[in-house]
Design a protein around this motif. Structure first.
Motif, PDB file in Angstrom:
ATOM      1  N   VAL A  48      51.047  28.311  61.600  1.00  0.00           N
ATOM      2  CA  VAL A  48      50.952  29.573  62.325  1.00  0.00           C
ATOM      3  C   VAL A  48      50.758  30.762  61.390  1.00  0.00           C
ATOM      4  O   VAL A  48      49.821  31.550  61.562  1.00  0.00           O
ATOM      5  CB  VAL A  48      52.192  29.771  63.227  1.00  0.00           C
ATOM      6  N   VAL A  49      51.617  30.904  60.395  1.00  0.00           N
ATOM      7  CA  VAL A  49      51.524  32.073  59.517  1.00  0.00           C
ATOM      8  C   VAL A  49      50.225  32.068  58.704  1.00  0.00           C
ATOM      9  O   VAL A  49      49.506  33.077  58.685  1.00  0.00           O
ATOM     10  CB  VAL A  49      52.777  32.183  58.624  1.00  0.00           C
ATOM     11  N   PRO A  50      49.849  30.963  58.044  1.00  0.00           N
ATOM     12  CA  PRO A  50      48.564  30.986  57.347  1.00  0.00           C
ATOM     13  C   PRO A  50      47.373  31.148  58.298  1.00  0.00           C
ATOM     14  O   PRO A  50      46.380  31.794  57.957  1.00  0.00           O
ATOM     15  CB  PRO A  50      48.490  29.635  56.633  1.00  0.00           C
ATOM     16  N   GLY A  51      47.469  30.586  59.491  1.00  0.00           N
ATOM     17  CA  GLY A  51      46.397  30.750  60.469  1.00  0.00           C
ATOM     18  C   GLY A  51      46.242  32.188  60.909  1.00  0.00           C
ATOM     19  O   GLY A  51      45.121  32.688  61.076  1.00  0.00           O
ATOM     20  N   ALA A  52      47.365  32.888  61.076  1.00  0.00           N
ATOM     21  CA  ALA A  52      47.304  34.296  61.452  1.00  0.00           C
ATOM     22  C   ALA A  52      46.688  35.126  60.338  1.00  0.00           C
ATOM     23  O   ALA A  52      45.893  36.041  60.596  1.00  0.00           O
ATOM     24  CB  ALA A  52      48.697  34.808  61.792  1.00  0.00           C
ATOM     25  N   VAL A  53      47.016  34.825  59.099  1.00  0.00           N
ATOM     26  CA  VAL A  53      46.424  35.552  57.967  1.00  0.00           C
ATOM     27  C   VAL A  53      44.930  35.257  57.875  1.00  0.00           C
ATOM     28  O   VAL A  53      44.125  36.143  57.574  1.00  0.00           O
ATOM     29  CB  VAL A  53      47.147  35.192  56.655  1.00  0.00           C
ATOM     30  N   PRO A  60      47.910  43.175  58.228  1.00  0.00           N
ATOM     31  CA  PRO A  60      48.863  43.937  57.401  1.00  0.00           C
ATOM     32  C   PRO A  60      48.400  45.360  57.108  1.00  0.00           C
ATOM     33  O   PRO A  60      49.219  46.275  57.054  1.00  0.00           O
ATOM     34  CB  PRO A  60      48.971  43.122  56.112  1.00  0.00           C
ATOM     35  N   SER A  61      47.100  45.563  56.934  1.00  0.00           N
ATOM     36  CA  SER A  61      46.625  46.921  56.656  1.00  0.00           C
ATOM     37  C   SER A  61      46.736  47.808  57.894  1.00  0.00           C
ATOM     38  O   SER A  61      46.934  49.017  57.777  1.00  0.00           O
ATOM     39  CB  SER A  61      45.186  46.897  56.148  1.00  0.00           C
ATOM     40  N   ALA A  70      50.878  43.067  50.855  1.00  0.00           N
ATOM     41  CA  ALA A  70      50.937  42.193  52.024  1.00  0.00           C
ATOM     42  C   ALA A  70      50.730  40.733  51.634  1.00  0.00           C
ATOM     43  O   ALA A  70      51.429  39.847  52.132  1.00  0.00           O
ATOM     44  CB  ALA A  70      49.882  42.609  53.044  1.00  0.00           C
ATOM     45  N   MET A  71      49.804  40.471  50.728  1.00  0.00           N
ATOM     46  CA  MET A  71      49.545  39.085  50.334  1.00  0.00           C
ATOM     47  C   MET A  71      50.673  38.527  49.470  1.00  0.00           C
ATOM     48  O   MET A  71      50.826  37.316  49.363  1.00  0.00           O
ATOM     49  CB  MET A  71      48.209  38.976  49.589  1.00  0.00           C
TER      50      MET A  71
END
Length: 98
Positions: A48-53, A60-61, A70-71
């Motif tokens: 989920v988290v890597p997919g959202a990124v 994040p911006s 953010a990264m």
């Protein structure tokens, strides 16, 4: 009579399943609720988290965070969650809780 001859009762024969080791311990029944929470957090951290990124890299911006910060900070959130849930589930497993 020589000492190298032994009677039939003196010899050891391994019979699988005829062990008294662990006879008083109950058989494990599965993950339990803590195990499933751990599986859910692993799925969240890996998918989920890597997919959202990947899908929305500008998120994040939009929140006002610089890209570099953010990264660096985004991977820490799932890492902390995974660490906390792993310790929580293992302390319960060593105590014998469900």
């Amino acid at each position: 009579m020589s000492s190298d001859t032994t009677s039939r009762e003196d010899t050891y024969v391994h019979r699988p399943g005829d062990s008294d080791i662990g006879a008083d311990e109950p058989e494990p029944q599965g993950f339990g609720k803590r195990g499933w929470v751990l599986v859910g957090v692993v799925a969240l951290c890996v998918l989920v988290v890597p997919g959202a990124v990947y899908i929305v890299p500008s998120l994040p911006s939009m929140a006002g965070l610089p890209y570099i910060a953010a990264m660096l900070a985004l991977p820490m959130i799932p890492a902390l969650a995974l660490g906390i849930v792993a310790v929580w589930s293992m302390t319960a497993a060593t105590r014998g809780d469900d």
